[in-house]
Design a protein around this motif. Sequence first.
Motif, PDB file in Angstrom:
ATOM      1  N   GLN A 155       0.826  -1.205   0.000  1.00  0.00           N
ATOM      2  CA  GLN A 155       0.000   0.000   0.000  1.00  0.00           C
ATOM      3  C   GLN A 155       0.866   1.263   0.000  1.00  0.00           C
ATOM      4  O   GLN A 155       0.574   2.236  -0.691  1.00  0.00           O
ATOM      5  CB  GLN A 155      -0.948   0.004   1.212  1.00  0.00           C
ATOM      6  N   ARG A 156       1.952   1.226   0.774  1.00  0.00           N
ATOM      7  CA  ARG A 156       2.880   2.366   0.779  1.00  0.00           C
ATOM      8  C   ARG A 156       3.533   2.516  -0.599  1.00  0.00           C
ATOM      9  O   ARG A 156       3.760   3.641  -1.072  1.00  0.00           O
ATOM     10  CB  ARG A 156       3.950   2.168   1.850  1.00  0.00           C
ATOM     11  N   GLU A 157       3.861   1.399  -1.207  1.00  0.00           N
ATOM     12  CA  GLU A 157       4.483   1.441  -2.540  1.00  0.00           C
ATOM     13  C   GLU A 157       3.542   2.051  -3.562  1.00  0.00           C
ATOM     14  O   GLU A 157       3.948   2.907  -4.365  1.00  0.00           O
ATOM     15  CB  GLU A 157       4.888   0.021  -2.959  1.00  0.00           C
ATOM     16  N   LEU A 158       2.298   1.606  -3.545  1.00  0.00           N
ATOM     17  CA  LEU A 158       1.323   2.165  -4.480  1.00  0.00           C
ATOM     18  C   LEU A 158       1.166   3.670  -4.289  1.00  0.00           C
ATOM     19  O   LEU A 158       1.110   4.425  -5.260  1.00  0.00           O
ATOM     20  CB  LEU A 158      -0.036   1.483  -4.298  1.00  0.00           C
ATOM     21  N   ALA A 159       1.111   4.096  -3.037  1.00  0.00           N
ATOM     22  CA  ALA A 159       0.961   5.523  -2.754  1.00  0.00           C
ATOM     23  C   ALA A 159       2.163   6.307  -3.273  1.00  0.00           C
ATOM     24  O   ALA A 159       2.009   7.383  -3.883  1.00  0.00           O
ATOM     25  CB  ALA A 159       0.783   5.745  -1.250  1.00  0.00           C
ATOM     26  N   ALA A 160       3.372   5.781  -3.045  1.00  0.00           N
ATOM     27  CA  ALA A 160       4.582   6.458  -3.511  1.00  0.00           C
ATOM     28  C   ALA A 160       4.637   6.481  -5.035  1.00  0.00           C
ATOM     29  O   ALA A 160       5.024   7.485  -5.644  1.00  0.00           O
ATOM     30  CB  ALA A 160       5.816   5.768  -2.943  1.00  0.00           C
ATOM     31  N   TYR A 161       4.257   5.388  -5.655  1.00  0.00           N
ATOM     32  CA  TYR A 161       4.253   5.269  -7.119  1.00  0.00           C
ATOM     33  C   TYR A 161       3.322   6.303  -7.744  1.00  0.00           C
ATOM     34  O   TYR A 161       3.697   7.031  -8.669  1.00  0.00           O
ATOM     35  CB  TYR A 161       3.820   3.844  -7.464  1.00  0.00           C
ATOM     36  N   LEU A 162       2.115   6.386  -7.218  1.00  0.00           N
ATOM     37  CA  LEU A 162       1.142   7.338  -7.765  1.00  0.00           C
ATOM     38  C   LEU A 162       1.525   8.781  -7.450  1.00  0.00           C
ATOM     39  O   LEU A 162       1.306   9.675  -8.268  1.00  0.00           O
ATOM     40  CB  LEU A 162      -0.254   7.022  -7.227  1.00  0.00           C
ATOM     41  N   ALA A 163       2.125   9.010  -6.276  1.00  0.00           N
ATOM     42  CA  ALA A 163       2.541  10.364  -5.896  1.00  0.00           C
ATOM     43  C   ALA A 163       3.621  10.894  -6.825  1.00  0.00           C
ATOM     44  O   ALA A 163       3.772  12.118  -6.978  1.00  0.00           O
ATOM     45  CB  ALA A 163       3.035  10.375  -4.454  1.00  0.00           C
ATOM     46  N   ARG A 164       4.367  10.001  -7.452  1.00  0.00           N
ATOM     47  CA  ARG A 164       5.412  10.424  -8.392  1.00  0.00           C
ATOM     48  C   ARG A 164       4.869  10.661  -9.798  1.00  0.00           C
ATOM     49  O   ARG A 164       5.631  10.953 -10.719  1.00  0.00           O
ATOM     50  CB  ARG A 164       6.528   9.382  -8.425  1.00  0.00           C
ATOM     51  N   GLY A 165       3.572  10.505  -9.960  1.00  0.00           N
ATOM     52  CA  GLY A 165       2.952  10.834 -11.229  1.00  0.00           C
ATOM     53  C   GLY A 165       2.869   9.698 -12.218  1.00  0.00           C
ATOM     54  O   GLY A 165       2.520   9.920 -13.390  1.00  0.00           O
ATOM     55  N   TYR A 166       3.149   8.490 -11.778  1.00  0.00           N
ATOM     56  CA  TYR A 166       3.031   7.352 -12.689  1.00  0.00           C
ATOM     57  C   TYR A 166       1.559   7.061 -12.953  1.00  0.00           C
ATOM     58  O   TYR A 166       0.685   7.362 -12.136  1.00  0.00           O
ATOM     59  CB  TYR A 166       3.725   6.121 -12.118  1.00  0.00           C
ATOM     60  N   GLU A 167       1.301   6.429 -14.076  1.00  0.00           N
ATOM     61  CA  GLU A 167      -0.065   6.190 -14.532  1.00  0.00           C
ATOM     62  C   GLU A 167      -0.795   5.208 -13.617  1.00  0.00           C
ATOM     63  O   GLU A 167      -0.245   4.174 -13.237  1.00  0.00           O
ATOM     64  CB  GLU A 167      -0.027   5.649 -15.964  1.00  0.00           C
ATOM     65  N   ASP A 168      -2.024   5.524 -13.281  1.00  0.00           N
ATOM     66  CA  ASP A 168      -2.863   4.659 -12.451  1.00  0.00           C
ATOM     67  C   ASP A 168      -3.481   3.583 -13.338  1.00  0.00           C
ATOM     68  O   ASP A 168      -4.673   3.619 -13.658  1.00  0.00           O
ATOM     69  CB  ASP A 168      -3.940   5.497 -11.749  1.00  0.00           C
ATOM     70  N   ASP A 169      -2.650   2.631 -13.721  1.00  0.00           N
ATOM     71  CA  ASP A 169      -3.064   1.604 -14.671  1.00  0.00           C
ATOM     72  C   ASP A 169      -2.282   0.329 -14.363  1.00  0.00           C
ATOM     73  O   ASP A 169      -1.046   0.377 -14.229  1.00  0.00           O
ATOM     74  CB  ASP A 169      -2.775   2.071 -16.099  1.00  0.00           C
ATOM     75  N   PRO A 170      -2.942  -0.815 -14.218  1.00  0.00           N
ATOM     76  CA  PRO A 170      -2.234  -2.055 -13.870  1.00  0.00           C
ATOM     77  C   PRO A 170      -1.123  -2.421 -14.850  1.00  0.00           C
ATOM     78  O   PRO A 170      -0.043  -2.855 -14.439  1.00  0.00           O
ATOM     79  CB  PRO A 170      -3.347  -3.105 -13.866  1.00  0.00           C
ATOM     80  N   ALA A 171      -1.356  -2.255 -16.148  1.00  0.00           N
ATOM     81  CA  ALA A 171      -0.333  -2.616 -17.132  1.00  0.00           C
ATOM     82  C   ALA A 171       0.915  -1.750 -16.960  1.00  0.00           C
ATOM     83  O   ALA A 171       2.045  -2.244 -17.027  1.00  0.00           O
ATOM     84  CB  ALA A 171      -0.892  -2.472 -18.550  1.00  0.00           C
TER      85      ALA A 171
END
Length: 200
Positions: free
Chosen positions: A125-141
């Motif tokens: 969950q922390r990883e997902l939050a950090a990933y999205l906070a950096r502007g990466y696309e909210d997409d599983p692929a």
Amino acid sequence: MNNGPREVFSTLIHPGCSIPPEASAVHHITDRDVADKPALEAVWPQVLELVEGAVLVAHNAEFDRSMLPETGRPWLCSKRFAQHLWPDAPNFQNQTLRYWLGIDIDVGLPHRAMGDAVVTAHVFQRELAAYLARGYEDDPAALFNFVAGPVEVRTMPFGKHRGQLLEEVPRDYLNWVLENVQRLDADLEWSIRRVLGKSA
């Protein structure tokens, strides 16, 4: 991406063989504890039902996947995810990341599958939050591509230059590693080629 509903399932399994004392010393599970427990084959249909339509997340997923029958589901490695996001973490063990990230949870007995799974869920969950906070696309692929990409190895993990920054290892030694080490780790090979200016 959303958390969705959560269902918890945990059971001991009879491994079909005696548990070595060295293993019991880690997880404190003995032959007596599993004497009347089901075999994996008996509970596997229930596991498959629980993971239907899911992405399976595990810390060091390659190892976990090798120990289980095929699920038909995609796997994502939270350890590899962390290596991409936080290269300066002390190390990438699950419990190290738990404390490094300040995750304050009660997981019960240490070194049990349920406790480890709970830690993995919180780390993820922390990883997902950090990933999205950096502007990466909210997409599983896009997420799978990010995690599957090469991870930079900064120091030589073996040999006479073990622990030395790759940038400081003699070029002839790096070339020797590429040409002579069999089954070289893919991330290390990519990193060495990057240092040498060769195409990966």
